[in-house]
Design a protein around this motif. Structure first.
Motif, PDB file in Angstrom:
ATOM      1  N   SER A   1      25.934 -26.066   7.231  1.00  0.00           N
ATOM      2  CA  SER A   1      27.080 -26.844   6.759  1.00  0.00           C
ATOM      3  C   SER A   1      28.231 -25.886   6.478  1.00  0.00           C
ATOM      4  O   SER A   1      28.038 -24.665   6.391  1.00  0.00           O
ATOM      5  CB  SER A   1      26.724 -27.602   5.488  1.00  0.00           C
ATOM      6  N   LYS A   2      29.423 -26.421   6.327  1.00  0.00           N
ATOM      7  CA  LYS A   2      30.575 -25.572   6.037  1.00  0.00           C
ATOM      8  C   LYS A   2      30.374 -24.827   4.715  1.00  0.00           C
ATOM      9  O   LYS A   2      30.725 -23.638   4.607  1.00  0.00           O
ATOM     10  CB  LYS A   2      31.847 -26.407   5.982  1.00  0.00           C
ATOM     11  N   ALA A   3      29.776 -25.491   3.742  1.00  0.00           N
ATOM     12  CA  ALA A   3      29.511 -24.840   2.458  1.00  0.00           C
ATOM     13  C   ALA A   3      28.549 -23.678   2.623  1.00  0.00           C
ATOM     14  O   ALA A   3      28.721 -22.609   2.017  1.00  0.00           O
ATOM     15  CB  ALA A   3      28.960 -25.851   1.457  1.00  0.00           C
ATOM     16  N   GLU A   4      27.526 -23.854   3.455  1.00  0.00           N
ATOM     17  CA  GLU A   4      26.549 -22.787   3.690  1.00  0.00           C
ATOM     18  C   GLU A   4      27.188 -21.615   4.428  1.00  0.00           C
ATOM     19  O   GLU A   4      26.874 -20.443   4.145  1.00  0.00           O
ATOM     20  CB  GLU A   4      25.360 -23.332   4.479  1.00  0.00           C
ATOM     21  N   ILE A   5      28.082 -21.911   5.345  1.00  0.00           N
ATOM     22  CA  ILE A   5      28.796 -20.856   6.061  1.00  0.00           C
ATOM     23  C   ILE A   5      29.640 -20.049   5.086  1.00  0.00           C
ATOM     24  O   ILE A   5      29.657 -18.816   5.120  1.00  0.00           O
ATOM     25  CB  ILE A   5      29.681 -21.462   7.168  1.00  0.00           C
TER      26      ILE A   5
END
Length: 243
Positions: free
Chosen positions: A186-190
């Motif tokens: 996810s963008k948050a994980e990236i």
């Protein structure tokens, strides 16, 4: 989800790897991942007729900050093929709200990743390298067909069919690999991964229509995904907005 640095280490220390670097959040994180894995990263960017050059200015900053061995910017004017994308044809407006989920958005640039990966493949082979990294993402993405796992697998197969190394190699360990390490994140994980690797996201530009100073519009799909990613990650958004 996170990157398994233990199992993804470089084939050998400082093996050359070409990394597609747009200057945005995703590609900056991928460059940092390649560096962390022990590769000697060669950053590759394109001036392909996109709406602004701010992302290329960002790519220069990011390549220098993370420590690319070399950074090349290739001129490849896709504006000559009129139509097809709001990023390369001013006749189309950049959308500020998501379109239907079953439609590929107007910000898709025809065959862009295939073209860029082909150039990356040529440089990798010339360097004597066997690895290409790019920031495809199939989770928080805009529905682009060339960001899917099946596409990555297909291009990797093509790379091994179309090159001297691929044809002459009889072992998996000496064949080309196309790495898309954030494709299922996810963008948050990236963002969290990038922060852990020391990426300065204030240097990056993700906006589809940033101004000449690199200030983001805050309204396009890319800006929305980026802003929501920082919010979900619980990290202060360092993006420089025009408003």
């Amino acid at each position: 989800m996170s990157v398994d640095f233990q199992s993804m280490h470089a084939r050998q220390p400082n093996a050359p790897a070409v990394v597609l670097l747009s200057g945005g959040l995703d590609s900056a994180t991928v460059l940092a991942i390649a560096k962390k894995l022990g590769y000697a990263p060669y950053a590759l960017s394109f001036r392909y007729g996109q709406r602004h050059s701010s992302e290329l200015d960002a790519a220069v900053r990011v390549a220098r900050s993370i420590g690319a061995v070399r950074h090349e910017i290739i001129d490849l004017d896709l504006r000559r093929f009129v139509g097809g994308s709001a990023l390369t044809d001013d006749a189309y407006a950049v959308p500020t709200s998501p379109g239907p989920q079953d439609e590929i958005p107007i910000t898709y640039v025809p065959a862009r990743n295939t073209i860029m990966l082909s150039v990356a493949l040529g440089w990798a082979e010339a360097l004597g390298g066997l690895d290409i990294f790019f920031g495809a993402n199939a989770v928080d993405y805009s529905g682009y067909p060339d960001c899917r796992p099946d596409y990555v697998k297909s291009f990797e197969a093509t790379a091994n069919l179309a090159t001297k190394v691929g044809v002459e190699s009889h072992e998996e360990s000496t064949r080309f690999r196309v790495h898309a390490p954030i494709i299922k994140m996810s963008k948050a994980e990236i963002i969290k991964t990038g922060i852990e690797l020391g990426v300065d996201f204030s240097q990056t530009v993700s906006c589809y229509q940033a101004n000449s100073e690199g200030l983001a519009c805050g309204q396009c799909e890319s800006c929305r995904l980026r802003r929501e990613g920082f919010k979900s990650a619980g990290i202060s958004d360092p993006t420089h907005y025009a408003k």
